[in-house]
Motif scaffolding. Structure first.
Motif, mmCIF file in Angstrom:
data_model
loop_
_atom_site.group_PDB
_atom_site.id
_atom_site.type_symbol
_atom_site.label_atom_id
_atom_site.label_comp_id
_atom_site.label_asym_id
_atom_site.label_seq_id
_atom_site.Cartn_x
_atom_site.Cartn_y
_atom_site.Cartn_z
ATOM 1 N N SER A 92 0.843 -1.194 0.000
ATOM 2 C CA SER A 92 0.000 0.000 0.000
ATOM 3 C C SER A 92 0.876 1.241 0.000
ATOM 4 O O SER A 92 2.046 1.214 0.382
ATOM 5 C CB SER A 92 -0.917 -0.011 1.225
ATOM 6 O OG SER A 92 -0.140 0.119 2.388
ATOM 7 N N ALA A 93 0.315 2.354 -0.398
ATOM 8 C CA ALA A 93 1.083 3.593 -0.518
ATOM 9 C C ALA A 93 1.663 4.075 0.814
ATOM 10 O O ALA A 93 2.832 4.441 0.869
ATOM 11 C CB ALA A 93 0.229 4.680 -1.153
ATOM 12 N N PRO A 94 0.906 4.082 1.912
ATOM 13 C CA PRO A 94 1.505 4.554 3.169
ATOM 14 C C PRO A 94 2.672 3.688 3.645
ATOM 15 O O PRO A 94 3.686 4.208 4.099
ATOM 16 C CB PRO A 94 0.345 4.503 4.166
ATOM 17 C CG PRO A 94 -0.869 4.612 3.328
ATOM 18 C CD PRO A 94 -0.528 3.896 2.046
ATOM 19 N N SER A 95 2.562 2.363 3.515
ATOM 20 C CA SER A 95 3.671 1.522 3.963
ATOM 21 C C SER A 95 4.863 1.655 3.028
ATOM 22 O O SER A 95 6.018 1.568 3.454
ATOM 23 C CB SER A 95 3.229 0.060 4.068
ATOM 24 O OG SER A 95 2.848 -0.437 2.808
ATOM 25 N N PHE A 96 4.632 1.890 1.743
ATOM 26 C CA PHE A 96 5.730 2.101 0.804
ATOM 27 C C PHE A 96 6.483 3.383 1.148
ATOM 28 O O PHE A 96 7.705 3.424 1.174
ATOM 29 C CB PHE A 96 5.192 2.149 -0.625
ATOM 30 C CG PHE A 96 6.266 2.277 -1.665
ATOM 31 C CD1 PHE A 96 7.071 1.203 -1.982
ATOM 32 C CD2 PHE A 96 6.471 3.479 -2.319
ATOM 33 C CE1 PHE A 96 8.056 1.312 -2.943
ATOM 34 C CE2 PHE A 96 7.461 3.611 -3.276
ATOM 35 C CZ PHE A 96 8.252 2.511 -3.578
ATOM 36 N N ARG A 97 5.741 4.453 1.439
ATOM 37 C CA ARG A 97 6.370 5.715 1.834
ATOM 38 C C ARG A 97 7.163 5.557 3.121
ATOM 39 O O ARG A 97 8.257 6.100 3.276
ATOM 40 C CB ARG A 97 5.315 6.805 2.007
ATOM 41 C CG ARG A 97 4.971 7.520 0.735
ATOM 42 C CD ARG A 97 4.169 8.755 1.063
ATOM 43 N NE ARG A 97 2.947 8.396 1.772
ATOM 44 C CZ ARG A 97 1.738 8.477 1.244
ATOM 45 N NH1 ARG A 97 1.571 8.916 0.034
ATOM 46 N NH2 ARG A 97 0.682 8.121 1.923
ATOM 47 N N ALA A 98 6.622 4.797 4.080
ATOM 48 C CA ALA A 98 7.330 4.589 5.340
ATOM 49 C C ALA A 98 8.636 3.831 5.100
ATOM 50 O O ALA A 98 9.662 4.149 5.702
ATOM 51 C CB ALA A 98 6.443 3.817 6.316
ATOM 52 N N GLY A 99 8.613 2.860 4.210
ATOM 53 C CA GLY A 99 9.835 2.122 3.881
ATOM 54 C C GLY A 99 10.867 3.002 3.209
ATOM 55 O O GLY A 99 12.063 2.918 3.506
#
Length: 114
Positions: A92-99
């Protein structure tokens, strides 16, 4: 003086660019269209300047420059778009950004001088 919004019952008349379909109706669509335009403009300027550089400065024949740039573009799109698409379907986009932020933070710490 009455404006069209009060005469038409609250609805404003669309600008002629929107009526003709040259500009999208909603603000987010217009922002995306502008970003796409800027991206395509930059890509076009890069392609022209790269072709001029390789033909004028380096001295390569135009056919060789065209073939090289075409093969490079095809390889880059194939090698980048498949993994990016697969990652986008799984994450998902939020977890990708966090990574991405976590990796950037670790990289900044590694570059820091002790």
């Amino acid at each position: 003086m009455l404006d069209r919004a009060s005469v038409d019952g609250g609805e404003r008349e669309q600008p002629w660019l929107v009526r003709r379909g040259l500009v999208p109706r909603s603000r987010p669509q217009r922002i995306l269209a502008l970003a796409t335009f800027v991206d395509m403009l930059g890509s076009g300027v890069f392609m022209v300047s790269a072709a001029l550089f390789f033909t004028r400065v380096v001295g390569l024949p135009l056919a060789q420059v065209g073939l090289g740039m075409g093969v490079a573009a095809a390889l880059c799109r194939t090698l980048w778009s498949c993994p990016a698409c697969a990652t986008g379907m799984r994450v998902s986009a939020p977890s990708f950004r966090a990574g991405v932020k976590a990796r950037a933070g670790r990289a900044a710490k590694a570059r820091a001088v002790p």
